[in-house]
Design a protein around this motif. Structure first.
Motif, PDB file in Angstrom:
ATOM      1  N   UNK A 223     -25.004  61.945 -43.540  1.00  0.00           N
ATOM      2  CA  UNK A 223     -25.527  60.882 -42.669  1.00  0.00           C
ATOM      3  C   UNK A 223     -24.467  59.801 -42.494  1.00  0.00           C
ATOM      4  N   UNK A 224     -23.851  59.390 -43.615  1.00  0.00           N
ATOM      5  CA  UNK A 224     -22.791  58.373 -43.566  1.00  0.00           C
ATOM      6  C   UNK A 224     -21.604  58.904 -42.776  1.00  0.00           C
ATOM      7  N   UNK A 225     -21.230  60.163 -43.018  1.00  0.00           N
ATOM      8  CA  UNK A 225     -20.096  60.753 -42.312  1.00  0.00           C
ATOM      9  C   UNK A 225     -20.319  60.800 -40.815  1.00  0.00           C
ATOM     10  N   UNK A 226     -21.544  61.117 -40.394  1.00  0.00           N
ATOM     11  CA  UNK A 226     -21.865  61.162 -38.967  1.00  0.00           C
ATOM     12  C   UNK A 226     -21.701  59.780 -38.338  1.00  0.00           C
ATOM     13  N   UNK A 227     -22.209  58.761 -39.018  1.00  0.00           N
ATOM     14  CA  UNK A 227     -22.138  57.407 -38.480  1.00  0.00           C
ATOM     15  C   UNK A 227     -20.691  56.914 -38.416  1.00  0.00           C
ATOM     16  N   UNK A 228     -19.926  57.140 -39.489  1.00  0.00           N
ATOM     17  CA  UNK A 228     -18.545  56.649 -39.544  1.00  0.00           C
ATOM     18  C   UNK A 228     -17.628  57.382 -38.571  1.00  0.00           C
ATOM     19  N   UNK A 229     -17.960  58.651 -38.257  1.00  0.00           N
ATOM     20  CA  UNK A 229     -17.124  59.442 -37.356  1.00  0.00           C
ATOM     21  C   UNK A 229     -17.699  59.556 -35.950  1.00  0.00           C
ATOM     22  N   UNK A 230     -18.778  58.797 -35.700  1.00  0.00           N
ATOM     23  CA  UNK A 230     -19.428  58.812 -34.380  1.00  0.00           C
ATOM     24  C   UNK A 230     -19.762  60.237 -33.935  1.00  0.00           C
ATOM     25  N   UNK A 231     -20.191  61.067 -34.899  1.00  0.00           N
ATOM     26  CA  UNK A 231     -20.609  62.419 -34.588  1.00  0.00           C
ATOM     27  C   UNK A 231     -19.482  63.409 -34.386  1.00  0.00           C
ATOM     28  N   UNK A 232     -18.224  62.991 -34.634  1.00  0.00           N
ATOM     29  CA  UNK A 232     -17.060  63.859 -34.466  1.00  0.00           C
ATOM     30  C   UNK A 232     -16.499  64.289 -35.823  1.00  0.00           C
ATOM     31  N   UNK A 233     -15.516  65.195 -35.786  1.00  0.00           N
ATOM     32  CA  UNK A 233     -14.746  65.582 -36.984  1.00  0.00           C
ATOM     33  C   UNK A 233     -15.587  66.242 -38.071  1.00  0.00           C
ATOM     34  N   UNK A 234     -16.655  66.914 -37.714  1.00  0.00           N
ATOM     35  CA  UNK A 234     -17.509  67.559 -38.712  1.00  0.00           C
ATOM     36  C   UNK A 234     -16.973  68.953 -39.053  1.00  0.00           C
ATOM     37  N   UNK A 235     -17.359  69.455 -40.239  1.00  0.00           N
ATOM     38  CA  UNK A 235     -16.915  70.771 -40.707  1.00  0.00           C
ATOM     39  C   UNK A 235     -17.687  71.897 -40.018  1.00  0.00           C
ATOM     40  N   UNK A 236     -19.005  71.702 -39.871  1.00  0.00           N
ATOM     41  CA  UNK A 236     -19.853  72.669 -39.177  1.00  0.00           C
ATOM     42  C   UNK A 236     -21.134  71.957 -38.770  1.00  0.00           C
ATOM     43  N   UNK A 237     -21.956  72.605 -37.958  1.00  0.00           N
ATOM     44  CA  UNK A 237     -23.211  71.971 -37.541  1.00  0.00           C
ATOM     45  C   UNK A 237     -24.320  73.010 -37.468  1.00  0.00           C
ATOM     46  N   UNK A 238     -25.531  72.546 -37.699  1.00  0.00           N
ATOM     47  CA  UNK A 238     -26.725  73.375 -37.620  1.00  0.00           C
ATOM     48  C   UNK A 238     -27.895  72.446 -37.408  1.00  0.00           C
ATOM     49  N   UNK A 239     -28.720  72.279 -38.424  1.00  0.00           N
ATOM     50  CA  UNK A 239     -29.802  71.290 -38.350  1.00  0.00           C
ATOM     51  C   UNK A 239     -29.233  69.880 -38.322  1.00  0.00           C
TER      52      UNK A 239
END
Length: 282
Positions: free
Chosen positions: A225-241
Motif C-alpha cells: 500500500x505504501x509502495x503504491x502511494x510513494x510510486x504513484x502506482x508505477x515501478x511495481x514487481x507484479x500485479x493481480x488483486x
C-alpha cells in the motif's frame, strides 16, 4: 422459485398453478383447510395466504411456521387471479433485483465469503428502480449472523462503491500499531472499524483523488500500500488483486488462492448453492 398457496377458490386451483407457472414459479395450492399446516408449507421461497377464505387461526399458524423458517409471506384479501398476478409480479421483481447483487457478491467477494480475506471492493451499477438501499439492507440481515457486513462507501451516477467485509477481522487489522501509524497520516484519529469506515466515506466524498489507503481495509500488505502511494502506482514487481512492491512470491500465492476460491464459489452457485449457504460463519 417455489410457492405455496393456502386458501382461495377451490374451482381456481388449476388456474392459480398456471399463473404461478407463467411467473416461473412452481406452486403447491391448498384451497381446502385440512391437515397439518407445517407439512403443507415445507420451505418454499414464498407463502401466499388468501386470507378471505381461511380461518384466522390458520393464518396465525401459517405465519408462525413461515417466520420459524424465514419464509416471506404475502397476504391477499381477494382470491382473484389478478390479485395473485400482482403479488407474484412484485415478488419476482424483488427476487430479480436481489439476484443481481447476489451475482456481484459471488463474482467479487468470494474470498471474503469464504473467510480467506478480510474484505472486497466492487462497483455496482444499478437501475433507478432497483432500490439499492433495500437490497443492501436485505443482504446485511441475511449475512450479519455470519460476520459479513455490506457498506455503501459512495453512490454516484447510479453506481455504488460497495465494501463487503468481515468487520471483526477489519478491526484486528486496524489494531496493528503499524497500520494505526500509517492511517493517522490521512486523518484517521481512531482505530475503531466503524469510525474508520465513516472516515473513508468522507475521504471519498471530497473527491480529492482516490484514497489509496483503502488497500489496508482490503487486506493488502502494508508495504505494498505504501509502495503504491510513494510510486504513484508505477515501478511495481507484479500485479493481480493489487500491485506488488515487496514480497512477490507470497503475493502470487495469494492471487492464485483468491482466483481458485472464486472459481469454486462460482461453480457451486451456478449449481444452486445460495450466497448464504456459501458464506462461512464467523
Amino acid at each position: 422459485m417455489s410457492v405455496v398457496i393456502i386458501g382461495g377458490n377451490e374451482r381456481m386451483v388449476c388456474q392459480y398453478a398456471d399463473i404461478c407457472k407463467c411467473h416461473g414459479c412452481k406452486a403447491k395450492v391448498f384451497a381446502k383447510e385440512h391437515g397439518s399446516v407445517r407439512k403443507k408449507i415445507g420451505c418454499p421461497d414464498l407463502l401466499i395466504l388468501f386470507t378471505n377464505t381461511v380461518s384466522h387461526k390458520m393464518v396465525n399458524t401459517a405465519v408462525q411456521e413461515a417466520k420459524r423458517n424465514n419464509i416471506p409471506v404475502a397476504r391477499i384479501h381477494s382470491s382473484s387471479a389478478s390479485a395473485l398476478h400482482s403479488v407474484l409480479e412484485e415478488h419476482c421483481n424483488i427476487k430479480r433485483r436481489l439476484f443481481m447483487l447476489e451475482q456481484y457478491l459471488i463474482e467479487h467477494c468470494s474470498p471474503t465469503l469464504a473467510s480467506v480475506k478480510t474484505a472486497n471492493l466492487f462497483t455496482w451499477s444499478f437501475a433507478p428502480e432497483e432500490m439499492p438501499k433495500q437490497q443492501v439492507r436485505y443482504w446485511n440481515q441475511e449475512l450479519q449472523a455470519r460476520g459479513i457486513s455490506l457498506v455503501v462507501l459512495r453512490v454516484q451516477n447510479q453506481k455504488a462503491l460497495m465494501y463487503v467485509c468481515r468487520k471483526q477481522r477489519l478491526q484486528e487489522r486496524l489494531d496493528e500499531p503499524e497500520v494505526q501509524s500509517f492511517l493517522r497520516k490521512y486523518g484517521y484519529a481512531q482505530n475503531d472499524a466503524d469510525y474508520a469506515l465513516q472516515r473513508m466515506k468522507e475521504r471519498l466524498a471530497k473527491a480529492e483523488g482516490f484514497p489509496h489507503e483503502i488497500g489496508v481495509f482490503l487486506d493488502y500488505p502494508l508495504e505494498d500500500v505504501v509502495g503504491f502511494i510513494e510510486n504513484a502506482g508505477q515501478n511495481y514487481k507484479c500485479s493481480g488483486c493489487w500491485k506488488v512492491y515487496c514480497n512477490e512470491c507470497e503475493a502470487l500465492k495469494m492471487f492464485q488462492k483468491y482466483h481458485k476460491c472464486r472459481e469454486v464459489y462460482r461453480n457451486l452457485w451456478e449449481k444452486g448453492r445460495s450466497v448464504l449457504q456459501l458464506t462461512v460463519a464467523a
